[in-house]
Scaffold this active site. Structure first.
Site, mmCIF file in Angstrom:
data_model
loop_
_atom_site.group_PDB
_atom_site.id
_atom_site.type_symbol
_atom_site.label_atom_id
_atom_site.label_comp_id
_atom_site.label_asym_id
_atom_site.label_seq_id
_atom_site.Cartn_x
_atom_site.Cartn_y
_atom_site.Cartn_z
ATOM 1 N N TYR A 19 -15.950 -11.645 -12.027
ATOM 2 C CA TYR A 19 -14.634 -11.775 -12.677
ATOM 3 C C TYR A 19 -14.285 -13.255 -12.854
ATOM 4 O O TYR A 19 -13.466 -13.801 -12.104
ATOM 5 C CB TYR A 19 -13.547 -11.120 -11.829
ATOM 6 C CG TYR A 19 -13.828 -9.699 -11.371
ATOM 7 C CD1 TYR A 19 -14.021 -8.675 -12.285
ATOM 8 C CD2 TYR A 19 -13.866 -9.400 -10.009
ATOM 9 C CE1 TYR A 19 -14.266 -7.373 -11.853
ATOM 10 C CE2 TYR A 19 -14.103 -8.105 -9.570
ATOM 11 C CZ TYR A 19 -14.312 -7.101 -10.501
ATOM 12 O OH TYR A 19 -14.544 -5.823 -10.071
ATOM 13 N N TRP A 76 -2.629 -9.556 -10.369
ATOM 14 C CA TRP A 76 -2.249 -9.347 -8.958
ATOM 15 C C TRP A 76 -3.179 -10.107 -8.022
ATOM 16 O O TRP A 76 -2.764 -10.511 -6.933
ATOM 17 C CB TRP A 76 -2.005 -7.882 -8.613
ATOM 18 C CG TRP A 76 -3.118 -6.870 -8.533
ATOM 19 C CD1 TRP A 76 -4.294 -6.871 -9.178
ATOM 20 C CD2 TRP A 76 -3.077 -5.663 -7.743
ATOM 21 N NE1 TRP A 76 -5.006 -5.735 -8.866
ATOM 22 C CE2 TRP A 76 -4.280 -4.967 -7.978
ATOM 23 C CE3 TRP A 76 -2.155 -5.090 -6.877
ATOM 24 C CZ2 TRP A 76 -4.582 -3.740 -7.381
ATOM 25 C CZ3 TRP A 76 -2.452 -3.864 -6.276
ATOM 26 C CH2 TRP A 76 -3.644 -3.210 -6.526
ATOM 27 N N ASP A 77 -4.408 -10.371 -8.484
ATOM 28 C CA ASP A 77 -5.287 -11.240 -7.691
ATOM 29 C C ASP A 77 -4.639 -12.614 -7.527
ATOM 30 O O ASP A 77 -4.636 -13.198 -6.430
ATOM 31 C CB ASP A 77 -6.643 -11.438 -8.381
ATOM 32 C CG ASP A 77 -7.405 -10.137 -8.600
ATOM 33 O OD1 ASP A 77 -6.854 -9.246 -9.254
ATOM 34 O OD2 ASP A 77 -8.550 -10.023 -8.131
ATOM 35 N N GLN A 118 -0.492 -5.502 -14.633
ATOM 36 C CA GLN A 118 -0.948 -5.008 -13.320
ATOM 37 C C GLN A 118 0.256 -4.935 -12.374
ATOM 38 O O GLN A 118 1.346 -5.397 -12.718
ATOM 39 C CB GLN A 118 -2.021 -5.954 -12.751
ATOM 40 C CG GLN A 118 -3.439 -5.607 -13.171
ATOM 41 C CD GLN A 118 -4.481 -6.442 -12.451
ATOM 42 O OE1 GLN A 118 -4.216 -7.577 -12.081
ATOM 43 N NE2 GLN A 118 -5.674 -5.883 -12.278
ATOM 44 N N ASP A 165 -8.643 1.142 -10.946
ATOM 45 C CA ASP A 165 -9.214 1.613 -12.200
ATOM 46 C C ASP A 165 -9.740 3.044 -12.246
ATOM 47 O O ASP A 165 -9.320 3.845 -13.064
ATOM 48 C CB ASP A 165 -10.343 0.663 -12.613
ATOM 49 C CG ASP A 165 -9.959 -0.804 -12.452
ATOM 50 O OD1 ASP A 165 -8.836 -1.088 -12.001
ATOM 51 O OD2 ASP A 165 -10.767 -1.663 -12.778
ATOM 52 N N TYR A 175 -16.405 2.025 -5.786
ATOM 53 C CA TYR A 175 -15.218 1.333 -6.276
ATOM 54 C C TYR A 175 -13.934 1.900 -5.671
ATOM 55 O O TYR A 175 -13.785 1.894 -4.456
ATOM 56 C CB TYR A 175 -15.262 1.443 -7.810
ATOM 57 C CG TYR A 175 -14.736 0.252 -8.559
ATOM 58 C CD1 TYR A 175 -14.905 -1.037 -8.128
ATOM 59 C CD2 TYR A 175 -14.050 0.442 -9.762
ATOM 60 C CE1 TYR A 175 -14.421 -2.113 -8.857
ATOM 61 C CE2 TYR A 175 -13.568 -0.606 -10.509
ATOM 62 C CZ TYR A 175 -13.756 -1.896 -10.049
ATOM 63 O OH TYR A 175 -13.263 -2.936 -10.786
ATOM 64 N N GLU A 181 -15.619 -7.672 -2.049
ATOM 65 C CA GLU A 181 -14.535 -7.048 -2.824
ATOM 66 C C GLU A 181 -14.103 -5.737 -2.142
ATOM 67 O O GLU A 181 -12.928 -5.462 -1.991
ATOM 68 C CB GLU A 181 -15.078 -6.784 -4.228
ATOM 69 C CG GLU A 181 -14.083 -6.299 -5.239
ATOM 70 C CD GLU A 181 -14.746 -6.023 -6.599
ATOM 71 O OE1 GLU A 181 -15.999 -6.066 -6.689
ATOM 72 O OE2 GLU A 181 -14.008 -5.759 -7.563
HETATM 73 C C1 9WN Z 1 -10.546 -4.672 -14.674
HETATM 74 C C2 9WN Z 1 -10.130 -8.455 -10.460
HETATM 75 C C3 9WN Z 1 -9.878 -7.009 -10.839
HETATM 76 C C4 9WN Z 1 -8.797 -6.362 -9.957
HETATM 77 C C5 9WN Z 1 -8.721 -4.853 -10.178
HETATM 78 C C6 9WN Z 1 -10.115 -4.267 -10.000
HETATM 79 C C7 9WN Z 1 -11.098 -4.928 -10.969
HETATM 80 C C8 9WN Z 1 -11.357 -5.146 -13.457
HETATM 81 C C9 9WN Z 1 -12.808 -4.749 -13.668
HETATM 82 O O1 9WN Z 1 -11.120 -6.329 -10.755
HETATM 83 O O2 9WN Z 1 -10.744 -4.573 -12.288
HETATM 84 O O3 9WN Z 1 -9.234 -5.151 -14.592
HETATM 85 O O4 9WN Z 1 -13.444 -5.331 -14.551
HETATM 86 O O5 9WN Z 1 -13.305 -3.837 -12.987
HETATM 87 O O6 9WN Z 1 -10.085 -2.901 -10.182
HETATM 88 O O7 9WN Z 1 -7.803 -4.284 -9.278
HETATM 89 O O8 9WN Z 1 -7.541 -6.925 -10.226
HETATM 90 O O9 9WN Z 1 -10.427 -8.547 -9.086
#
Ligand code: 9WN
Length: 506
Positions: A92, A98-99, A170, A237, A429, A473
């Site tokens: 990511y 929210w992160d 979020q 998700d 997940y 994670e």
């Molecule tokens: C889609 C970043 C994010 C968290 C979410 C988590 C995951 C993303 C993904 O990662 O989601 O938004 O690509 O899977 O589900 O809660 O904010 O850590």
């Protein structure tokens, strides 16, 4: 508990040059140059008593509290891209809403100005409607799908042109994060406190606009429950919570082709959502674009439209937190915000199933309740409002064999789905693994409400789970194996707060 803050004064003292972490290209923002230099100085520091290999996570074994604290701080520094912190180094590589709020709490323990900048960078992506988008994209990164070109938020005049963002939101944990930052800095006082006091009057109106967006557009009928248009908005998700609603999302042949990036970074498919789930996620993005990201049109057209009890409970407490911030900056909206907190507390209470005691989401397309055995059912424990007896019952359920007391759990933390549920998938997940950030959030919210007897053991078990030093994670709840991304930013933030916040019960 040892005085970790004194021990780790070097994190802010920046006096021990070394070679930890890896350099990142800073996002081009005016304030970044200075902060990047500071971040590099801290990231490159070496703890006097801890081996750099331990801090880097290059060796295995059980990390003690000192090592884990140092490692968590380094992970946050290593994931910094200047003004924003990547949610994870590779999986990511942008800033998630929210992160970012949780990361700001973690950063507040080591660098208050950088914590404020984290929130400022996120809020630079705020839409004209007040919506805080779920992703603020780093323009220098292309390693995530769907990126800004797929979201195409330019179709809405409400989206900022820079930075580019996603078109959904979020959970609104931001006011709670600012409240926590104040608690952390308040204990330290001095320059940290002064920095926050100077920053608050600028951040408060942006949080107010965010809350007013949610009230106006996500609960237009005043039910006390927020509505979402995509499972990504819940942050959980592929949770079983959404299975019924997603079953009604019919993917059309016009779905443009795409290539997933998540399964390249993380090739073990059992840990990620399925291809069918991804098709549905991307199909909804097409529906949202077609509606030009206009809430009024979306409500009529999007095929996924549900309430979210967990997000609503967060919103109730976040309104309480924002009311306190309003008073602190001398703004006049405290009563409005408290009324809002009550409205959403009542909404959450009304969603409780009398049989199970769990809060239940509703599919707004059909009106059907969507019962599931997931952590979201514990929403009333975050915000209260259900009365002492119902709350005791829910607390008993939390520590029962269906949840943290399950005999096969490696650590007594909350899995995302009950191991006693047929929907439980221990590696997949949000369908079973336990997420350190969620356990921290529960412990923090329970502690905030005075539920020390629940918060203390949950905190201790979370720290034990994090003792492998992977800062993953999520974790396989039966074996304790780390899953998903390692060095996940919000896990590092959770570790820091769990380990060094001064107000946890012993
Ligand atoms: C889609 C970043 C994010 C968290 C979410 C988590 C995951 C993303 C993904 O990662 O989601 O938004 O690509 O899977 O589900 O809660 O904010 O850590």
């Amino acid at each position: 508990m040892p005085n970790l803050q004194a021990e780790f004064a070097w994190l802010t003292g920046r006096t021990h040059p070394g070679s930890i972490g890896r350099p990142r290209t800073p996002v081009q923002r005016p304030a970044c140059a200075r902060l990047t230099r500071e971040a590099v100085a801290i990231r490159d520091a070496t703890a006097p008593s801890i081996s750099p290999d331990r801090v880097r996570g290059a060796t295995r074994g059980v990390w003690d509290a000192h090592e884990l604290t140092a490692r968590a701080a380094y992970v946050l520094r290593g994931n910094s891209a200047g003004g924003m912190t990547r949610a994870a180094p590779d999986l990511y590589p942008h800033q998630w809403s929210w992160d970012a709020a949780f990361v700001a709490v973690g950063l507040a323990h080591v660098d208050v100005p950088r914590a404020c900048l984290e929130m400022d960078t996120l809020l630079a992506g705020q839409w004209r409607t007040g919506m805080v988008p779920h992703i603020v994209f780093d323009p220098t990164e292309t390693g995530y799908f769907p990126g800004p070109d797929r979201w195409e938020c330019e179709v809405s005049a409400d989206a900022p042109t820079a930075p580019r963002t996603s078109g959904i939101c979020q959970p609104p944990v931001h006011a709670l994060a600012v409240e926590r930052m104040l608690e952390v800095a308040g204990h330290r006082g001095g320059a940290d406190q002064a920095t926050l006091d100077a920053w608050l009057p600028a951040v408060y109106p942006r949080l107010l606009a965010w809350h007013r967006y949610l009230v106006r557009h996500r609960d237009p009928e005043g039910t006390g429950l927020l509505a979402i248009y995509h499972g990504w908005e819940s942050g959980m998700d592929n949770s079983p919570r959404w299975d019924d609603a997603y079953a009604r999302v019919l993917v059309g042949p016009e779905l443009p082709p795409y290539t997933r990036r998540d399964t390249t970074v993380l090739p073990d498919l059992s840990q990620r959502p399925t291809q069918q789930e991804y098709d549905r996620y991307l199909w909804i993005v097409e529906e949202l674009k077609l509606a030009s990201y206009d809430d009024t049109l979306i409500r009529k057209s999007v095929s996924f439209h549900t309430t979210d009890v967990f997000m609503s409970a967060i919103f109730a407490v976040a309104n309480d937190a924002l009311a306190l911030l309003a008073e602190r900056v001398g703004a006049g909206e405290a009563a409005e915000l408290r009324a809002c907190a009550e409205r959403f507390r009542r909404g959450v209470a009304a969603s409780v199933d009398v049989e199970t005691g769990f809060a239940v989401d509703t599919d707004l397309r059909t009106g059907a309740a969507m019962p599931s055995e997931t952590i979201a059912g514990f929403a009333p424990l975050l915000c209260g409002g259900i009365g002492a007896d119902a709350e005791d019952r829910l607390a008993d359920l939390l520590v029962s064999e269906a949840w943290t007391g399950h005999p096969k759990l490696r650590h007594a933390v909350l899995p995302t789905t009950s191991p006693a549920s047929p929907a439980f998938r221990p590696r997949t997940y949000w369908r079973g693994p336990s997420w350190p950030v969620m356990n921290w959030f529960f412990a923090w919210m329970l502690q905030r409400r005075g539920a020390t007897a629940l918060a203390g053991p949950l905190r201790a078990a979370s720290i034990a789970q994090l003792g492998d030093g992977a800062l993953a994670e999520y974790y396989e709840p039966l074996t304790g194996a780390p899953l998903g991304s390692l060095d996940q930013s919000w896990t590092a933030a959770a570790a820091l707060d769990l380990l060094i916040a001064p107000d946890w019960p012993d």
